[in-house]
Design a protein around this motif. Structure first.
Motif, PDB file in Angstrom:
ATOM      1  N   GLN A   1       5.182  10.903  -4.270  1.00  0.00           N
ATOM      2  CA  GLN A   1       6.032  11.074  -3.093  1.00  0.00           C
ATOM      3  C   GLN A   1       5.469  10.174  -1.994  1.00  0.00           C
ATOM      4  OE1 GLN A   1       6.127  15.027  -1.492  1.00  0.00           O
ATOM      5  NE2 GLN A   1       7.965  14.699  -0.277  1.00  0.00           N
ATOM      6  N   ALA A   2       6.364   9.643  -1.177  1.00  0.00           N
ATOM      7  CA  ALA A   2       5.926   8.706  -0.135  1.00  0.00           C
ATOM      8  C   ALA A   2       5.254   9.439   1.013  1.00  0.00           C
ATOM      9  CB  ALA A   2       7.117   7.906   0.382  1.00  0.00           C
ATOM     10  N   LEU A   3       4.239   8.791   1.561  1.00  0.00           N
ATOM     11  CA  LEU A   3       3.627   9.270   2.794  1.00  0.00           C
ATOM     12  C   LEU A   3       4.498   8.874   3.978  1.00  0.00           C
ATOM     13  CD1 LEU A   3      -0.034   8.069   2.117  1.00  0.00           C
ATOM     14  CD2 LEU A   3       0.696  10.457   2.154  1.00  0.00           C
ATOM     15  N   GLY A   4       4.233   9.457   5.142  1.00  0.00           N
ATOM     16  CA  GLY A   4       4.889   9.009   6.358  1.00  0.00           C
ATOM     17  C   GLY A   4       4.508   7.563   6.650  1.00  0.00           C
ATOM     18  N   GLU A   5       5.401   6.859   7.348  1.00  0.00           N
ATOM     19  CA  GLU A   5       5.176   5.429   7.584  1.00  0.00           C
ATOM     20  C   GLU A   5       3.850   5.172   8.298  1.00  0.00           C
ATOM     21  OE1 GLU A   5       7.361   1.706   9.933  1.00  0.00           O
ATOM     22  OE2 GLU A   5       8.491   3.538   9.444  1.00  0.00           O
TER      23      GLU A   5
ATOM     24  N   LEU B   1      -2.031   3.807   8.216  1.00  0.00           N
ATOM     25  CA  LEU B   1      -3.431   4.172   8.482  1.00  0.00           C
ATOM     26  C   LEU B   1      -4.267   4.007   7.208  1.00  0.00           C
ATOM     27  CD1 LEU B   1      -4.681   7.170  10.537  1.00  0.00           C
ATOM     28  CD2 LEU B   1      -5.563   6.846   8.241  1.00  0.00           C
ATOM     29  N   CYS B   2      -3.724   4.451   6.087  1.00  0.00           N
ATOM     30  CA  CYS B   2      -4.452   4.317   4.804  1.00  0.00           C
ATOM     31  C   CYS B   2      -4.660   2.851   4.454  1.00  0.00           C
ATOM     32  CB  CYS B   2      -3.690   5.031   3.689  1.00  0.00           C
ATOM     33  SG  CYS B   2      -3.623   6.826   3.885  1.00  0.00           S
ATOM     34  N   HIS B   3      -3.675   2.024   4.768  1.00  0.00           N
ATOM     35  CA  HIS B   3      -3.816   0.592   4.488  1.00  0.00           C
ATOM     36  C   HIS B   3      -4.931  -0.017   5.324  1.00  0.00           C
ATOM     37  CE1 HIS B   3      -2.852  -3.582   3.776  1.00  0.00           C
ATOM     38  NE2 HIS B   3      -2.775  -3.770   5.077  1.00  0.00           N
ATOM     39  N   ARG B   4      -4.966   0.322   6.602  1.00  0.00           N
ATOM     40  CA  ARG B   4      -6.021  -0.219   7.470  1.00  0.00           C
ATOM     41  C   ARG B   4      -7.389   0.250   7.004  1.00  0.00           C
ATOM     42  NH1 ARG B   4      -2.184   1.220  11.398  1.00  0.00           N
ATOM     43  NH2 ARG B   4      -3.347   3.124  11.895  1.00  0.00           N
TER      44      ARG B   4
ATOM     45  N   THR C   1       0.826  -1.209   0.000  1.00  0.00           N
ATOM     46  CA  THR C   1       0.000   0.000   0.000  1.00  0.00           C
ATOM     47  C   THR C   1       0.858   1.256   0.000  1.00  0.00           C
ATOM     48  OG1 THR C   1      -1.860  -1.077   1.099  1.00  0.00           O
ATOM     49  CG2 THR C   1      -1.684   1.314   1.352  1.00  0.00           C
ATOM     50  N   ALA C   2       1.925   1.243   0.815  1.00  0.00           N
ATOM     51  CA  ALA C   2       2.811   2.408   0.867  1.00  0.00           C
ATOM     52  C   ALA C   2       3.435   2.686  -0.502  1.00  0.00           C
ATOM     53  CB  ALA C   2       3.890   2.187   1.923  1.00  0.00           C
TER      54      ALA C   2
ATOM     55  N   LEU D   1      -7.956   2.302  -2.635  1.00  0.00           N
ATOM     56  CA  LEU D   1      -6.729   3.092  -2.504  1.00  0.00           C
ATOM     57  C   LEU D   1      -6.656   4.169  -3.576  1.00  0.00           C
ATOM     58  CD1 LEU D   1      -4.161   0.281  -1.632  1.00  0.00           C
ATOM     59  CD2 LEU D   1      -4.920   2.140  -0.141  1.00  0.00           C
ATOM     60  N   ASP D   2      -7.195   3.884  -4.767  1.00  0.00           N
ATOM     61  CA  ASP D   2      -7.259   4.925  -5.807  1.00  0.00           C
ATOM     62  C   ASP D   2      -8.091   6.102  -5.310  1.00  0.00           C
ATOM     63  OD1 ASP D   2      -5.681   3.659  -7.632  1.00  0.00           O
ATOM     64  OD2 ASP D   2      -7.344   2.729  -8.721  1.00  0.00           O
TER      65      ASP D   2
END
Length: 949
Positions: A208-212, A217-220, A198-199, A229-230
């Motif tokens: 650009q990467a989100l914070g870990e 949180l987005c994955h959960r 997901t990351a 996720l889109d």
């Protein structure tokens, strides 16, 4: 294009299929997954791979609107590549039935073959890649032709990739069935993305990467579903905040809004059964049974199976059973689609289904708590039964919830008093103020004296717990006056219950009531009610610290004519408590052993826990630390959090661990034990003292004093300041001595000696004398410690004797009486070594060395390595006694016998009991007569050296 993440296996399979087809070994692949998991993206990647190999790509994307248009999917594939003559093969509108044997036509095989030949001609110019998306919506003719083609791919330069949506609502077509039936065709089932996937996915979408933590949180929130996720990525991009600066709080709000919009759209792409199943799972929170899910959702069992599989594959449910939403955001999004009325109907339907499926009352009742009352009789009965089960566990809060809900249904008028009564009794411990109201309502208009006799003690206890002890006494007196002389048995039970009620909060009020009502006069113990009353008097006398002899006398009369099948278990429990604290340890052990053997499994868990903890304390004092630890741990496993005796049970485990030298385990248990008392129950004082021992052992003296201050307040407020129960002053005196405050230490020790002499039991007096002896120096210390040791020599309290002898030996050495010191310390060391209490053993050993003695080291093998207890158990086993008989003879548990025999076999290097006689005879250990062993006093296992129990 949507990035491909964690699809390496799928891409490798597609590349293999394409390669095989382009090399003349045509084959096919089936991609099966629910909506939103990336099937179309995989086909797009397959098209790119094919073009890289200079193959011709033929693509079709089916849709429901063209499902009844003949040749619709084939036209998408072939129209741009067919000649005018070939197009004639697709003319005509005849519909072809699916191959299920129905009448009405047969497949146009000749036309199928002509189209196949046309495709072969195309493949000779360049290899062909046929890609069909959403094949579940393909028309019947196209499906049948593609199935016809799939059977003829071998030896041609054609690769076929078909993607189909699971749980779409469309019936399984002939194409999917054909591909599934051929084991040589691979089947791909893309799964939701992992947290790491997901990351990476969001980083590709956002640039650009989100914070870990934000990515996690987005994955959960999205469950790893690419379609969701889109939606999340699009919503995050619209915030205008650089991805690396998006906070978790901001992301949580974005995910909530994005999923509330996207999730319904995603579910609508499936069959209605999928949305129904998702809503049912949301309504129930957790579903462990597929028939229950099907019944609740209103769908048949096969549809339920397909629906949960689709939801699992989409990442919206974890693989089950049981099934439950993966996170709160998905729950919220699913709940938003159904109003509360709909959810309530689903839960009610599920409760009825559980009843029909034979589920337990607790499971049904837990669901009923989340529904709207409707007054149906079966609901009241189920809630009532669930309350009964909760009371047996025990779980008073759950029982209260079930009963309150049963009353809210509401029940029939004839049923209401019974429920009110049970609720009132349940609330005495939890909410005494509420219990008073419910019990009084239940008693209103009730004329039956038996009902009053059963309920008034509970009402009195609730009144006492709310600070209205005088009102409680008046209520008990009034009821006692109504009980006639022809029903003395009821009166005795009422008096006993009244004493116990008052003891709980105000022991001295119990004293006053007993005195003014002449309750203790002429009670011979000739009936169960009298014996329960005598046991209650014994407990009252013990807790208030009045006289050990009087308490033991009450206990003896309570037990003299005991009939286990007729007696309340509390009779023996309270009598054993009195005998234990009067230092009648052997009698108390016999009583507890009977309790543990008399249909123990029929007793409620709190009582079983109390019995085991008492037996553990007796074993501890008699020196059997292995049994003490085993029994107390078993008792702790039976004592649920919040149960009134749990602090007492926890204290027994802590004390056993400390005296065995397992101080780290003891400290861990102290940290995890309850930190605040409920009411004034005496068991909290015992736990405070045990925690103080732990802190003292680790040299945290001020923390130990705080625990002892809490113990003192608990005992003072409760009115049961008996040093036999908890000698907190002796312990505090030793802590103050460590801190250099000798005056306070001596004042505390002398004040306790006054109380112990009033109580009068030898071990309790010896404990106070031992403390004073440790505070003294010179001949005075020797005199005081010698008196303490003399008192203990005449009791079975070998544990305390070992510690006292160690203190006495050190005092003798300090006064230059070396010979006497060595004699005493050798006895102390023998007791310590036999018990396995490492801290005391080390202390006695070094004290003996200091006198100039050279005690031999303990042997690790051979007969001489056996401890005294091991020798006695081995001798009895060699004489033919089984483990249970040995346990009964020595007043220990069977587990302890097995524990010691294991060590015996190891030390003697033998395999078992058969070789025991020979090994013992070689080592010249005398075989013991079982009868003589029964008369012998069990040896002790001494405790840690510097604290008092």
């Amino acid at each position: 294009m949507t990035p491909l993440v964690e699809r390496t296996a799928e891409l490798r399979a597609l590349d293999f299929v394409l390669g095989q087809g382009f090399e003349g070994n045509g084959t096919a692949v089936l991609i099966e997954a629910p909506a939103g998991t990336g099937k179309s993206t995989l086909l797009a990647e397959a098209a790119a791979l094919a073009r890289m190999q200079e193959a011709r790509v033929l693509r079709a994307r089916c849709c429901p609107r063209e499902a009844r248009v003949p040749w619709a999917a084939v036209r998408q594939l072939l129209d741009p590549h067919l000649s005018d003559e070939d197009h004639s093969l697709l003319d005509g509108n005849q519909a072809v039935p699916p191959p299920t044997g129905h009448e009405g036509g047969t497949p146009p095989v000749d036309r199928f073959h002509d189209l196949y030949l046309t495709l072969l001609r195309l493949s000779r110019r360049a290899p062909l890649a046929l890609l069909v998306d959403d094949a579940q919506h393909a028309d019947d003719l196209s499906q049948q032709w593609l199935a016809y083609l799939a059977r003829r791919l071998h030896g041609v330069c054609i690769a076929l990739a078909v993607a189909t949506r699971t749980a779409s609502g469309a019936p399984d077509g002939v194409l999917t069935a054909e591909l599934v039936a051929c084991p040589e065709f691979p089947r791909l089932r893309p799964r939701p993305l992992s947290g790491q996937g997901t990351a990476h996915y969001l980083a590709d979408r956002l640039g650009q990467a989100l914070g870990e933590e934000t990515a996690a949180l987005c994955h959960r929130a999205a469950g790893g579903n690419p379609a969701l996720l889109d939606a999340v990525a699009e919503a995050l991009a619209r915030t205008g905040t650089p991805p690396s600066q998006i906070t978790q709080r901001q992301a949580a709000g974005v995910c909530d809004r994005a999923l509330l919009r996207a999730l319904p759209l995603l579910l609508n792409r499936h069959a209605p059964a999928v949305a129904a199943a998702a809503t049912a799972v949301t309504a129930l929170d957790r579903v462990a049974d597929l028939p229950l899910l099907a019944h609740t959702a209103g769908i048949d069992l096969p549809a339920a199976e397909q629906a949960v599989t689709a939801l699992e594959d989409a990442g919206l449910l974890p693989a089950g059973p049981p099934w439950q939403p993966t996170n709160a955001v998905i729950t919220q999004a699913l709940t938003a689609q159904a109003d509360e009325h709909t959810l309530d109907k689903l839960r009610s339907r599920a409760a009825e289904a559980l009843r029909d499926l034979g589920a337990g009352p607790t499971e049904i009742a837990d669901l009923l708590l989340r529904t709207t009352p409707d007054g149906r009789h079966w609901r009241v009965q189920v809630l009532h039964e669930a309350a009964r089960v909760a009371g047996e566990r025990p779980d008073p809060p759950a029982a209260r919830a079930y009963l309150r809900r049963a009353l809210a249904e509401p029940p029939a008028d004839s049923y209401r008093p019974e429920l009110l009564t049970l609720l009132g009794i349940t609330e005495v411990q939890l909410a005494p103020g509420s219990a008073v109201g419910h019990l009084r309502t239940a008693l209103e208009g009730e004329e039956d004296i038996g009902v009053h006799a059963a309920l008034v003690p509970h009402l009195a206890e609730a009144l006492a717990r709310t600070g209205r002890a005088k009102e409680a006494v008046a209520l008990l007196d009034k009821l006692a006056g109504r009980i006639g002389e022809d029903d003395r048995e009821t009166l005795y039970r009422l008096w006993a219950q009244g004493i116990l009620v008052l003891l709980e909060e105000t022991p001295h009020m119990a004293d006053a009531w007993v005195a003014h009502a002449n309750i203790a006069d002429n009670v011979a113990g000739s009936s169960p009610g009298q014996r329960l009353l005598l046991a209650a008097l014994a407990l009252k006398t013990t807790l208030t610290g009045q006289c050990a002899s009087t308490a033991a006398g009450f206990a003896d009369r309570a037990l003299a004519r005991r009939e286990p099948r007729e007696e309340p278990a509390l009779t023996a429990a309270f009598a054993a408590t009195a005998l234990l604290h009067a230092d009648r340890l052997t009698d108390a052990a016999h009583c507890c052993d009977q309790l543990l053997g008399d249909d123990m499994h029929d007793q409620p868990a709190p009582l079983r826990s109390l019995f085991m903890a008492m037996r553990a304390k007796i074993a501890h004092r008699m020196g059997d630390l292995a049994s003490a630890l085993t029994l107390s741990r078993q008792a702790l496993a039976l004592a649920p959090p919040g149960q009134r005796y749990q602090p007492y049970v926890t204290a027994q485990v802590i004390n056993a661990l400390i005296d065995l030298g397992e101080t780290e385990q003891a400290e861990h248990l102290c940290r995890t034990s309850h930190q605040g008392p409920a009411g004034n129950h005496w068991s909290w004082a015992v736990l405070y003292a045990a925690r103080a021992r732990t802190h003292h052992t680790h040299n945290r003296h001020h923390t130990a004093l705080r625990e002892l201050d809490a113990c003192a307040r608990q005992m003072h407020n409760g009115g049961y300041d008996n040093p036999a129960l908890v000698p907190w002053r002796s312990h505090a005196a030793l802590v103050h001595q460590r801190l250099g405050d000798d005056e306070t230490a001596m004042n505390l020790a002398e004040a306790e000696l006054v109380l112990t002499r009033r109580w009068g039991s030898p071990r309790t007096i010896a404990t106070s004398l031992r403390t004073i002896g440790r505070l003294q120096t010179g001949p005075a210390a020797v005199t005081t410690l010698s008196e303490a040791a003399a008192l203990l020599q005449a009791t079975p309290a070998r544990h305390d004797l070992a510690r006292t002898l160690t203190d006495l030996g050190e005092a003798l050495h300090a006064t230059d009486r070396g010979t006497e010191a060595r004699t005493v310390l050798r006895q102390a060391l023998d007791l310590a070594d036999a018990s396995g209490a490492a801290p005391l053993s080390e202390r006695a050993y070094h004290a003996l060395l200091a006198t100039g003695a050279r005690p031999r080291r303990k042997r690790q093998s051979g007969v001489k390595a056996l401890t005294e207890r091991e020798q006695r158990i081995a001798a009895l086993a060699a004489g033919g006694m089984d483990n249970q008989a040995i346990a009964t003879t020595l007043f220990v548990s069977r587990r302890t016998v097995e524990f010691h025999l294991t060590h015996v076999y190891r030390k003697l290097a033998i395999d078992g009991r058969a070789d025991l006689s020979t090994a013992l005879a070689t080592g010249q250990i005398p075989q013991q007569d079982p009868a003589a062993s029964r008369r012998a006093t069990p040896q002790s296992r001494p405790p840690s050296p510097d604290t008092v129990r």
